[in-house]
Design a protein around this motif. Structure first.
Motif, mmCIF file in Angstrom:
data_model
loop_
_atom_site.group_PDB
_atom_site.id
_atom_site.type_symbol
_atom_site.label_atom_id
_atom_site.label_comp_id
_atom_site.label_asym_id
_atom_site.label_seq_id
_atom_site.Cartn_x
_atom_site.Cartn_y
_atom_site.Cartn_z
ATOM 1 N N ARG A 166 10.538 -97.048 -84.917
ATOM 2 C CA ARG A 166 11.237 -97.784 -85.968
ATOM 3 C C ARG A 166 11.506 -99.216 -85.510
ATOM 4 N N ALA A 167 11.601 -100.099 -86.477
ATOM 5 C CA ALA A 167 12.013 -101.465 -86.172
ATOM 6 C C ALA A 167 13.474 -101.438 -85.731
ATOM 7 N N SER A 168 13.808 -102.311 -84.827
ATOM 8 C CA SER A 168 15.202 -102.442 -84.385
ATOM 9 C C SER A 168 15.503 -103.925 -84.257
ATOM 10 N N ALA A 169 16.700 -104.252 -83.897
ATOM 11 C CA ALA A 169 17.123 -105.654 -83.813
ATOM 12 C C ALA A 169 16.129 -106.491 -83.018
ATOM 13 N N GLY A 170 15.418 -107.371 -83.705
ATOM 14 C CA GLY A 170 14.518 -108.307 -83.051
ATOM 15 C C GLY A 170 13.160 -107.749 -82.651
ATOM 16 N N VAL A 171 12.900 -106.453 -82.893
ATOM 17 C CA VAL A 171 11.615 -105.852 -82.512
ATOM 18 C C VAL A 171 11.008 -105.168 -83.736
ATOM 19 N N SER A 172 9.795 -105.560 -84.096
ATOM 20 C CA SER A 172 9.136 -104.945 -85.240
ATOM 21 C C SER A 172 8.738 -103.508 -84.892
ATOM 22 N N ALA A 173 8.562 -102.681 -85.912
ATOM 23 C CA ALA A 173 8.129 -101.304 -85.705
ATOM 24 C C ALA A 173 6.764 -101.270 -85.011
ATOM 25 N N GLU A 174 5.867 -102.168 -85.419
ATOM 26 C CA GLU A 174 4.534 -102.208 -84.824
ATOM 27 C C GLU A 174 4.604 -102.546 -83.329
ATOM 28 N N ASP A 175 5.443 -103.515 -82.967
ATOM 29 C CA ASP A 175 5.592 -103.872 -81.549
ATOM 30 C C ASP A 175 6.193 -102.721 -80.751
ATOM 31 N N ALA A 176 7.173 -102.038 -81.327
ATOM 32 C CA ALA A 176 7.820 -100.917 -80.633
ATOM 33 C C ALA A 176 6.844 -99.756 -80.444
ATOM 34 N N ALA A 177 6.043 -99.454 -81.479
ATOM 35 C CA ALA A 177 5.049 -98.380 -81.374
ATOM 36 C C ALA A 177 3.979 -98.744 -80.347
ATOM 37 N N ASP A 178 3.558 -100.002 -80.348
ATOM 38 C CA ASP A 178 2.552 -100.457 -79.395
ATOM 39 C C ASP A 178 3.073 -100.353 -77.962
ATOM 40 N N ALA A 179 4.319 -100.743 -77.743
ATOM 41 C CA ALA A 179 4.910 -100.656 -76.400
ATOM 42 C C ALA A 179 4.984 -99.207 -75.933
ATOM 43 N N LEU A 180 5.311 -98.301 -76.838
ATOM 44 C CA LEU A 180 5.329 -96.883 -76.487
ATOM 45 C C LEU A 180 3.908 -96.408 -76.158
ATOM 46 N N GLY A 181 2.936 -96.903 -76.902
ATOM 47 C CA GLY A 181 1.531 -96.580 -76.620
ATOM 48 C C GLY A 181 1.096 -97.059 -75.248
ATOM 49 N N VAL A 182 1.585 -98.221 -74.833
ATOM 50 C CA VAL A 182 1.293 -98.732 -73.490
ATOM 51 C C VAL A 182 1.823 -97.759 -72.442
ATOM 52 N N GLY A 183 3.034 -97.243 -72.666
ATOM 53 C CA GLY A 183 3.616 -96.273 -71.739
ATOM 54 C C GLY A 183 2.833 -94.969 -71.686
ATOM 55 N N VAL A 184 2.401 -94.485 -72.845
ATOM 56 C CA VAL A 184 1.601 -93.254 -72.893
ATOM 57 C C VAL A 184 0.308 -93.442 -72.112
ATOM 58 N N PHE A 185 -0.385 -94.539 -72.379
ATOM 59 C CA PHE A 185 -1.656 -94.797 -71.707
ATOM 60 C C PHE A 185 -1.467 -94.816 -70.186
ATOM 61 N N ALA A 186 -0.429 -95.497 -69.726
ATOM 62 C CA ALA A 186 -0.176 -95.591 -68.284
ATOM 63 C C ALA A 186 0.083 -94.216 -67.675
ATOM 64 N N ARG A 187 0.865 -93.389 -68.360
ATOM 65 C CA ARG A 187 1.173 -92.054 -67.839
ATOM 66 C C ARG A 187 -0.078 -91.183 -67.753
ATOM 67 N N VAL A 188 -0.855 -91.171 -68.820
ATOM 68 C CA VAL A 188 -2.050 -90.317 -68.847
ATOM 69 C C VAL A 188 -3.068 -90.779 -67.813
ATOM 70 N N MET A 189 -3.286 -92.072 -67.714
ATOM 71 C CA MET A 189 -4.315 -92.584 -66.823
ATOM 72 C C MET A 189 -3.872 -92.613 -65.357
ATOM 73 N N ALA A 190 -2.576 -92.447 -65.102
ATOM 74 C CA ALA A 190 -2.087 -92.397 -63.717
ATOM 75 C C ALA A 190 -2.572 -91.146 -63.002
ATOM 76 N N ASP A 191 -2.790 -90.067 -63.743
ATOM 77 C CA ASP A 191 -3.326 -88.826 -63.171
ATOM 78 C C ASP A 191 -4.265 -88.214 -64.194
ATOM 79 N N THR A 192 -5.523 -88.609 -64.139
ATOM 80 C CA THR A 192 -6.493 -88.153 -65.143
ATOM 81 C C THR A 192 -6.867 -86.688 -64.985
ATOM 82 N N THR A 193 -6.355 -86.027 -63.944
ATOM 83 C CA THR A 193 -6.562 -84.575 -63.818
ATOM 84 C C THR A 193 -5.431 -83.795 -64.490
ATOM 85 N N LEU A 194 -4.448 -84.505 -65.013
ATOM 86 C CA LEU A 194 -3.296 -83.886 -65.687
ATOM 87 C C LEU A 194 -2.673 -82.791 -64.826
#
Length: 145
Positions: A74-102
């Protein structure tokens, strides 16, 4: 009840996202889409989409399992919903790719695609979707975990 190794692979990806500090405050849901509660700013959905098997070696089936991760924000003070979703996506990508053997449940995980959308019914809501292909194997006679 015994689940398939495919569900085990999906659950291993969820576990990576829930590792401390958990992404989206730990609000990570597997294979169920429910509206995000109004009091929450973020949530992650993890979908087991499809799995294609091949037999390269007698006695073993190699699987390429497609898992879609949807980061909702969701959008919050000063951060658009798209930016917040994208930032969360950056975190997901980093977690998954940190251990590609899961955690040893897969041979490898590769990113396949990303997409960004806004919810037309709820404009301060956006999603960043990522698709991963997870390579894992089973014996030919069973897909049980």
């Amino acid at each position: 009840m015994t689940n398939s190794v495919h569900m085990t692979v999906r659950d291993a990806l969820i576990a990576a996202l829930q590792a401390a500090p958990a992404l989206a405050g730990g609000r990570i849901v597997g294979n169920r889409r429910r509206p995000m509660a109004a009091e929450h700013a973020t949530q992650i959905y993890v979908y087991l989409e499809e799995s294609l098997g091949t037999r390269e070696t007698i006695g073993t089936t190699d699987w390429r399992t497609r898992i879609r991760v949807e980061c909702l924000a969701r959008a919050s003070a000063g951060v658009s919903a798209e930016d917040a979703a994208d930032a969360l996506g950056v975190g997901v990508f980093a977690r998954v790719m940190a251990d590609t053997t899961l955690g040893g449940k897969a041979i490898d995980t590769t990113p396949q695609a990303m997409a960004w959308t806004e919810d037309e019914a709820d404009t301060p809501l956006a999603a960043c979707q990522q698709i991963f292909s997870v390579w894992h194997t089973t014996a030919d006679e069973s897909i049980s975990a």
